[in-house]
Design a protein around this motif. Structure first.
Motif, PDB file in Angstrom:
ATOM      1  N   GLY A 176       0.821  -1.207   0.000  1.00 22.31           N
ATOM      2  CA  GLY A 176       0.000   0.000   0.000  1.00 22.31           C
ATOM      3  C   GLY A 176       0.853   1.255   0.000  1.00 22.31           C
ATOM      4  N   TYR A 177       0.256   2.346  -0.413  1.00 18.46           N
ATOM      5  CA  TYR A 177       0.998   3.608  -0.483  1.00 18.46           C
ATOM      6  C   TYR A 177       1.081   4.296   0.872  1.00 18.46           C
ATOM      7  CZ  TYR A 177       0.750   2.742  -5.444  1.00 18.46           C
ATOM      8  OH  TYR A 177       0.892   2.167  -6.685  1.00 18.46           O
ATOM      9  N   ASN A 178       0.535   3.671   1.897  1.00 10.93           N
ATOM     10  CA  ASN A 178       0.681   4.171   3.263  1.00 10.93           C
ATOM     11  C   ASN A 178       2.011   3.780   3.889  1.00 10.93           C
ATOM     12  OD1 ASN A 178      -1.727   5.448   3.385  1.00 10.93           O
ATOM     13  ND2 ASN A 178      -2.509   4.332   5.136  1.00 10.93           N
ATOM     14  N   TRP A 179       2.651   2.785   3.329  1.00  8.23           N
ATOM     15  CA  TRP A 179       3.928   2.343   3.897  1.00  8.23           C
ATOM     16  C   TRP A 179       4.966   3.445   3.693  1.00  8.23           C
ATOM     17  CZ3 TRP A 179       5.199  -1.494   7.086  1.00  8.23           C
ATOM     18  CH2 TRP A 179       6.552  -1.792   7.263  1.00  8.23           C
ATOM     19  N   ASP A 180       5.525   3.945   4.783  1.00 10.50           N
ATOM     20  CA  ASP A 180       6.464   5.067   4.743  1.00 10.50           C
ATOM     21  C   ASP A 180       7.890   4.539   4.580  1.00 10.50           C
ATOM     22  OD1 ASP A 180       8.054   7.302   5.192  1.00 10.50           O
ATOM     23  OD2 ASP A 180       6.684   8.140   6.693  1.00 10.50           O
ATOM     24  N   TRP A 181       8.325   4.447   3.350  1.00  9.32           N
ATOM     25  CA  TRP A 181       9.645   3.879   3.071  1.00  9.32           C
ATOM     26  C   TRP A 181      10.775   4.730   3.633  1.00  9.32           C
ATOM     27  CZ3 TRP A 181      10.627  -0.906   2.013  1.00  9.32           C
ATOM     28  CH2 TRP A 181       9.675  -1.690   1.350  1.00  9.32           C
ATOM     29  N   ASP A 182      10.639   6.050   3.563  1.00 11.39           N
ATOM     30  CA  ASP A 182      11.701   6.917   4.093  1.00 11.39           C
ATOM     31  C   ASP A 182      11.888   6.691   5.586  1.00 11.39           C
ATOM     32  OD1 ASP A 182      12.185   8.016   1.609  1.00 11.39           O
ATOM     33  OD2 ASP A 182      10.882   9.747   1.930  1.00 11.39           O
ATOM     34  N   TYR A 183      10.792   6.683   6.319  1.00  9.42           N
ATOM     35  CA  TYR A 183      10.858   6.465   7.763  1.00  9.42           C
ATOM     36  C   TYR A 183      11.433   5.078   8.075  1.00  9.42           C
ATOM     37  CZ  TYR A 183       9.303   5.936  12.618  1.00  9.42           C
ATOM     38  OH  TYR A 183       9.261   5.717  13.977  1.00  9.42           O
ATOM     39  N   TYR A 184      10.952   4.083   7.348  1.00  9.79           N
ATOM     40  CA  TYR A 184      11.365   2.709   7.584  1.00  9.79           C
ATOM     41  C   TYR A 184      12.854   2.508   7.309  1.00  9.79           C
ATOM     42  CZ  TYR A 184      10.968  -2.423   7.522  1.00  9.79           C
ATOM     43  OH  TYR A 184      11.105  -3.763   7.779  1.00  9.79           O
ATOM     44  N   MET A 185      13.339   3.028   6.203  1.00  9.94           N
ATOM     45  CA  MET A 185      14.752   2.855   5.864  1.00  9.94           C
ATOM     46  C   MET A 185      15.650   3.610   6.841  1.00  9.94           C
ATOM     47  SD  MET A 185      14.521   0.700   3.480  1.00  9.94           S
ATOM     48  CE  MET A 185      16.285   0.541   3.158  1.00  9.94           C
ATOM     49  N   ASN A 186      15.186   4.726   7.356  1.00  9.97           N
ATOM     50  CA  ASN A 186      15.938   5.430   8.390  1.00  9.97           C
ATOM     51  C   ASN A 186      16.036   4.583   9.652  1.00  9.97           C
ATOM     52  OD1 ASN A 186      16.714   7.830   7.112  1.00  9.97           O
ATOM     53  ND2 ASN A 186      14.718   8.766   7.452  1.00  9.97           N
ATOM     54  N   LEU A 187      14.933   3.925  10.018  1.00  5.11           N
ATOM     55  CA  LEU A 187      14.953   3.032  11.175  1.00  5.11           C
ATOM     56  C   LEU A 187      15.934   1.877  10.949  1.00  5.11           C
ATOM     57  CD1 LEU A 187      11.223   2.569  12.285  1.00  5.11           C
ATOM     58  CD2 LEU A 187      13.021   3.794  13.501  1.00  5.11           C
ATOM     59  N   LEU A 188      15.870   1.279   9.777  1.00  5.06           N
ATOM     60  CA  LEU A 188      16.744   0.142   9.471  1.00  5.06           C
ATOM     61  C   LEU A 188      18.218   0.511   9.601  1.00  5.06           C
ATOM     62  CD1 LEU A 188      15.090  -1.571   6.365  1.00  5.06           C
ATOM     63  CD2 LEU A 188      15.183  -2.430   8.701  1.00  5.06           C
ATOM     64  N   ASN A 189      18.542   1.699   9.176  1.00  2.00           N
ATOM     65  CA  ASN A 189      19.940   2.145   9.194  1.00  2.00           C
ATOM     66  C   ASN A 189      20.281   2.967  10.434  1.00  2.00           C
ATOM     67  OD1 ASN A 189      21.252   1.317   6.478  1.00  2.00           O
ATOM     68  ND2 ASN A 189      19.216   2.049   5.896  1.00  2.00           N
ATOM     69  N   LYS A 190      19.364   2.915  11.421  1.00  3.11           N
ATOM     70  CA  LYS A 190      19.569   3.573  12.718  1.00  3.11           C
ATOM     71  C   LYS A 190      19.883   5.052  12.594  1.00  3.11           C
ATOM     72  CE  LYS A 190      20.928  -0.535  15.324  1.00  3.11           C
ATOM     73  NZ  LYS A 190      21.906  -1.150  16.239  1.00  3.11           N
ATOM     74  N   ARG A 191      19.233   5.698  11.637  1.00  5.90           N
ATOM     75  CA  ARG A 191      19.343   7.148  11.531  1.00  5.90           C
ATOM     76  C   ARG A 191      18.252   7.784  12.387  1.00  5.90           C
ATOM     77  NH1 ARG A 191      20.728   5.846   5.898  1.00  5.90           N
ATOM     78  NH2 ARG A 191      18.530   5.864   5.343  1.00  5.90           N
ATOM     79  N   ASN A 192      18.578   8.881  13.046  1.00  3.81           N
ATOM     80  CA  ASN A 192      17.595   9.563  13.879  1.00  3.81           C
ATOM     81  C   ASN A 192      16.468  10.116  13.013  1.00  3.81           C
ATOM     82  OD1 ASN A 192      18.985   9.140  16.287  1.00  3.81           O
ATOM     83  ND2 ASN A 192      20.233  10.982  16.013  1.00  3.81           N
ATOM     84  N   VAL A 193      15.263   9.769  13.371  1.00  6.29           N
ATOM     85  CA  VAL A 193      14.119  10.234  12.603  1.00  6.29           C
ATOM     86  C   VAL A 193      12.942  10.422  13.546  1.00  6.29           C
ATOM     87  CG1 VAL A 193      13.524   7.838  12.024  1.00  6.29           C
ATOM     88  CG2 VAL A 193      12.577   9.703  10.666  1.00  6.29           C
ATOM     89  N   ALA A 194      12.265  11.541  13.401  1.00 11.71           N
ATOM     90  CA  ALA A 194      11.126  11.841  14.268  1.00 11.71           C
ATOM     91  C   ALA A 194       9.877  11.140  13.754  1.00 11.71           C
ATOM     92  CB  ALA A 194      10.905  13.343  14.331  1.00 11.71           C
ATOM     93  N   TRP A 195       9.108  10.573  14.682  1.00 11.22           N
ATOM     94  CA  TRP A 195       7.845   9.935  14.318  1.00 11.22           C
ATOM     95  C   TRP A 195       6.764  10.996  14.156  1.00 11.22           C
ATOM     96  CZ3 TRP A 195       5.436   5.906  12.423  1.00 11.22           C
ATOM     97  CH2 TRP A 195       4.065   5.755  12.620  1.00 11.22           C
ATOM     98  N   GLN A 196       6.014  10.878  13.074  1.00  5.37           N
ATOM     99  CA  GLN A 196       4.870  11.751  12.855  1.00  5.37           C
ATOM    100  C   GLN A 196       3.672  10.876  12.517  1.00  5.37           C
ATOM    101  OE1 GLN A 196       5.933  14.486   9.752  1.00  5.37           O
ATOM    102  NE2 GLN A 196       7.128  15.793  11.103  1.00  5.37           N
ATOM    103  N   ASN A 197       2.522  11.213  13.093  1.00  2.00           N
ATOM    104  CA  ASN A 197       1.328  10.475  12.749  1.00  2.00           C
ATOM    105  C   ASN A 197       1.078  10.602  11.254  1.00  2.00           C
ATOM    106  OD1 ASN A 197       0.722   9.593  15.336  1.00  2.00           O
ATOM    107  ND2 ASN A 197      -0.333  11.486  15.859  1.00  2.00           N
ATOM    108  N   GLN A 198       0.874   9.461  10.620  1.00  2.00           N
ATOM    109  CA  GLN A 198       0.750   9.464   9.170  1.00  2.00           C
ATOM    110  C   GLN A 198      -0.659   9.826   8.713  1.00  2.00           C
ATOM    111  OE1 GLN A 198       2.197   5.361   9.099  1.00  2.00           O
ATOM    112  NE2 GLN A 198       3.723   6.056   7.637  1.00  2.00           N
TER     113      GLN A 198
END
Length: 202
Positions: A176-198
């Motif tokens: 689905g187009y709801n899957w946030d790839w940018d957020y997910y890939m940042n998590l995978l690579n342990k980059r700091n990323v702020a969570w925002q309600n989608q």
């Protein structure tokens, strides 16, 4: 006198040796090994898989269940469904395994034999219903994929971590187009990323 001195020196060195040995023994306490993420996951076997010796895994494929966590488990346990995935991730962040990684799950033709399939609880435009993925779900999935990638030498990039719809010949929108790839890939690579309600995107 000479023999007395030699005897005293011998007793001194023997006593020192005993102290050293006693000290080392007191610190020789076995350390309990911390379990890996994979070792903490509950296994619920699905009958839907194929055996393949020494299969080469180079893809991890992300799916959406189009159903609840419980219903997806039930569906994969039914032989007549003829579908399965290696793992399921709930919206609460619970993970279960349903097919052993060494075996082929039936989740993404024609790349079943080369991939690990991970389903995520949710709906995408299913009879008009769409739900967002959760922070807990993304984190649990990222922890899982990071460990799998390390174990099977899979690069953590978008060439190797893909959505079902990116498999050749697939016409579905999964996950689905709801899957946030940018957020997910940042998590995978342990980059700091702020969570925002989608926001729901259909």
């Amino acid at each position: 006198m000479q023999y007395l001195l030699l005897g005293l020196l011998g007793m001194f060195f023997l006593g020192k040796k005993h102290q050293e040995n006693s000290g080392s023994e007191s610190f020789n306490v076995p350390v309990e090994r911390k379990k890996s993420f994979l070792e903490t996951i509950t296994f619920i076997p699905s009958p839907n898989f194929a055996k393949k010796d020494n299969r080469k895994i180079d893809k991890i494929i992300i799916h959406i269940t189009q159903g609840s966590f419980a219903s997806a488990i039930g569906w994969f346990k039914m032989k007549s469904s003829s579908v399965s995935a290696h793992f399921l991730v709930s919206q609460a962040g619970e993970v279960v395994q349903m097919v052993k990684i060494k075996d082929v799950a039936w989740h993404a033709k024609p790349w079943n034999t080369r991939s690990i399939g991970i389903e995520h609880e949710g709906f995408y435009n299913y009879h008009g219903k769409t739900t967002n993925f959760t922070k807990e779900q993304y984190k649990a999935s990222a922890d899982l994929v990071r460990e799998l990638a390390l174990k099977y030498n899979i690069p953590l990039d978008r060439k190797h971590i893909i959505g079902h719809r990116e498999v050749p010949g697939v016409t579905k929108t999964c996950p689905g187009y709801n899957w946030d790839w940018d957020y997910y890939m940042n998590l995978l690579n342990k980059r700091n990323v702020a969570w925002q309600n989608q926001k729901i995107k259909v």
